[in-house]
Design a protein around this motif. Structure first.
Motif, PDB file in Angstrom:
ATOM      1  N   ILE A  61      72.342  76.596  56.086  1.00 56.47           N
ATOM      2  CA  ILE A  61      73.172  77.037  55.080  1.00 56.47           C
ATOM      3  C   ILE A  61      73.105  78.589  54.710  1.00 56.47           C
ATOM      4  CG2 ILE A  61      73.928  76.653  52.597  1.00 56.47           C
ATOM      5  CD1 ILE A  61      74.606  74.351  54.364  1.00 56.47           C
ATOM      6  N   ALA A  62      71.918  78.956  54.890  1.00 58.93           N
ATOM      7  CA  ALA A  62      71.723  80.437  54.427  1.00 58.93           C
ATOM      8  C   ALA A  62      72.284  81.261  55.476  1.00 58.93           C
ATOM      9  CB  ALA A  62      70.326  80.804  54.360  1.00 58.93           C
ATOM     10  N   ALA A  63      72.190  80.805  56.771  1.00 55.93           N
ATOM     11  CA  ALA A  63      72.565  81.589  57.856  1.00 55.93           C
ATOM     12  C   ALA A  63      74.395  81.398  57.764  1.00 55.93           C
ATOM     13  CB  ALA A  63      72.270  80.823  59.215  1.00 55.93           C
ATOM     14  N   GLY A  64      74.879  80.234  57.455  1.00 61.11           N
ATOM     15  CA  GLY A  64      76.256  80.289  57.191  1.00 61.11           C
ATOM     16  C   GLY A  64      76.891  81.076  56.096  1.00 61.11           C
ATOM     17  N   ASP A  83      71.432  68.677  47.151  1.00 63.21           N
ATOM     18  CA  ASP A  83      71.702  69.409  46.003  1.00 63.21           C
ATOM     19  C   ASP A  83      71.055  70.871  46.174  1.00 63.21           C
ATOM     20  OD1 ASP A  83      72.476  67.482  44.090  1.00 63.21           O
ATOM     21  OD2 ASP A  83      70.459  66.697  43.887  1.00 63.21           O
ATOM     22  N   ALA A  84      69.939  71.093  47.034  1.00 70.27           N
ATOM     23  CA  ALA A  84      69.426  72.552  47.436  1.00 70.27           C
ATOM     24  C   ALA A  84      70.667  73.145  48.060  1.00 70.27           C
ATOM     25  CB  ALA A  84      68.154  72.220  48.277  1.00 70.27           C
ATOM     26  N   ALA A  85      71.160  72.573  48.947  1.00 68.99           N
ATOM     27  CA  ALA A  85      72.213  73.123  49.824  1.00 68.99           C
ATOM     28  C   ALA A  85      73.244  73.768  48.824  1.00 68.99           C
ATOM     29  CB  ALA A  85      72.831  72.359  50.960  1.00 68.99           C
ATOM     30  N   PRO A  92      81.831  74.677  48.546  1.00 70.74           N
ATOM     31  CA  PRO A  92      81.588  73.246  48.581  1.00 70.74           C
ATOM     32  C   PRO A  92      80.613  72.748  49.753  1.00 70.74           C
ATOM     33  CG  PRO A  92      84.006  73.354  49.431  1.00 70.74           C
ATOM     34  CD  PRO A  92      83.507  74.895  49.104  1.00 70.74           C
ATOM     35  N   VAL A  93      79.788  71.929  49.011  1.00 69.35           N
ATOM     36  CA  VAL A  93      78.767  71.360  50.303  1.00 69.35           C
ATOM     37  C   VAL A  93      79.108  69.633  50.199  1.00 69.35           C
ATOM     38  CG1 VAL A  93      76.534  71.053  51.345  1.00 69.35           C
ATOM     39  CG2 VAL A  93      77.137  73.146  50.388  1.00 69.35           C
ATOM     40  N   GLY A 223      74.666  76.847  35.709  1.00 64.36           N
ATOM     41  CA  GLY A 223      73.457  75.649  35.476  1.00 64.36           C
ATOM     42  C   GLY A 223      72.749  75.268  36.695  1.00 64.36           C
ATOM     43  N   GLU A 224      72.637  74.159  36.755  1.00 65.79           N
ATOM     44  CA  GLU A 224      71.908  73.415  37.755  1.00 65.79           C
ATOM     45  C   GLU A 224      72.105  73.973  39.496  1.00 65.79           C
ATOM     46  OE1 GLU A 224      70.962  68.873  39.621  1.00 65.79           O
ATOM     47  OE2 GLU A 224      71.839  69.338  37.813  1.00 65.79           O
ATOM     48  N   TYR A 225      73.453  74.342  39.784  1.00 68.47           N
ATOM     49  CA  TYR A 225      73.872  74.570  41.064  1.00 68.47           C
ATOM     50  C   TYR A 225      74.105  76.066  41.182  1.00 68.47           C
ATOM     51  CZ  TYR A 225      74.557  69.810  42.675  1.00 68.47           C
ATOM     52  OH  TYR A 225      74.295  68.713  42.800  1.00 68.47           O
ATOM     53  N   ALA A 226      73.514  76.928  40.109  1.00 70.20           N
ATOM     54  CA  ALA A 226      73.104  78.313  40.302  1.00 70.20           C
ATOM     55  C   ALA A 226      72.283  78.613  41.204  1.00 70.20           C
ATOM     56  CB  ALA A 226      72.857  79.035  39.005  1.00 70.20           C
ATOM     57  N   ALA A 227      72.598  79.867  41.792  1.00 69.96           N
ATOM     58  CA  ALA A 227      71.677  80.159  42.950  1.00 69.96           C
ATOM     59  C   ALA A 227      70.211  80.133  42.598  1.00 69.96           C
ATOM     60  CB  ALA A 227      71.677  81.693  43.611  1.00 69.96           C
ATOM     61  N   PRO A 228      69.218  79.629  43.134  1.00 70.36           N
ATOM     62  CA  PRO A 228      67.767  79.454  42.825  1.00 70.36           C
ATOM     63  C   PRO A 228      67.289  80.890  42.391  1.00 70.36           C
ATOM     64  CG  PRO A 228      68.126  79.154  45.245  1.00 70.36           C
ATOM     65  CD  PRO A 228      69.404  79.173  44.682  1.00 70.36           C
TER      66      PRO A 228
END
Length: 242
Positions: A61-64, A83-85, A92-93, A223-228
């Protein structure tokens, strides 16, 4: 738009099957490619396998994101690392289990899932609950066929067909969901033979991603799906620090 299909296991032959299934439904003007996980198990058939597939999925995903990919399909019925992706990706994932179940819920009052090994039935049941599909799911059946045998066993389609017939008799479903990305090539033939819709999650997820992108929709990023948050990682995972 660019869609990338990620095969969470490390078997390149299965990536080919998955890519053919995705390309069969993708619309004109959409660029699609499929990538194979570079680390982890050759097939995913346990909680252990799922857990150890996730670092490679996130690396893909990071490479994409660096490559300018707009949206992703996670092509394993366990939807590992979903969720991590979604935290990492701007677009969208979609996991194939969620996409297939939601598609099947539009086709009648109930569906059955036909998966590979009996030990994965509980994992599928957990996903049914997570996605709020208890109302629709009539049953989950295994065909006791290992994931890699889907490509190597000459009787694979016959075995899957028998499991689908058993599910149709036992559950009286209006549709059947195929519980493995490696089954995608059998969906059209099974639909014709069983005379009820047989839903392939690879196709369903690919079209879901494409539809969201065509509507101009991306994840909210709140929120939850913001970048870690950035932090240091150590040991084997040190390259995953941000």
């Amino acid at each position: 738009m660019r869609i990338r299909v990620v095969n969470p296991n490390t078997t390149r032959a299965m990536t080919g099957v998955i890519e053919r299934g995705a390309r069969a439904v993708v619309g004109p003007g959409t660029l699609l490619d499929a990538v194979t996980n570079e680390m982890g198990p050759v097939s995913i058939e346990s909680h252990y396998d799922e857990a150890l597939s996730v670092p490679g999925i996130l690396a893909a995903i990071a490479a994409g994101e660096r490559d300018g990919v707009d949206g992703y399909v996670l092509a394993c019925f366990g939807d590992p690392g979903l969720d991590a992706a979604r935290e990492l990706a701007a677009g969208p994932v979609i996991g194939i289990a969620e996409a297939a179940m939601r598609a099947a819920s539009h086709l009648g009052r109930g569906f059955s899932v036909v998966t590979t090994l009996g030990r994965t039935v509980g994992l599928a049941a957990d996903l049914v609950e997570r996605y709020g599909m208890q109302r629709f799911c009539r049953g989950i059946h295994s065909c006791e066929l290992p994931v890699l045998a889907l490509d190597s066993d000459p009787d694979a389609r016959k075995i899957i067909t028998a499991a689908c017939l058993e599910a149709r008799v036992a559950d009286q479903p209006d549709a059947i969901v195929l519980g493995c990305a490696g089954m995608s090539e059998f969906s059209a033939q099974l639909s014709a033979e069983l005379r009820i819709p047989v839903v392939d999650g690879v196709a369903a997820a690919t079209l879901t991603v494409q539809s969201l992108l065509m509507m101009g929709l991306r994840k909210s990023g709140r929120g939850e799906y913001a970048a870690p948050p950035p932090k240091r990682y150590v040991g084997l995972l040190r390259e995953f620090g941000r």
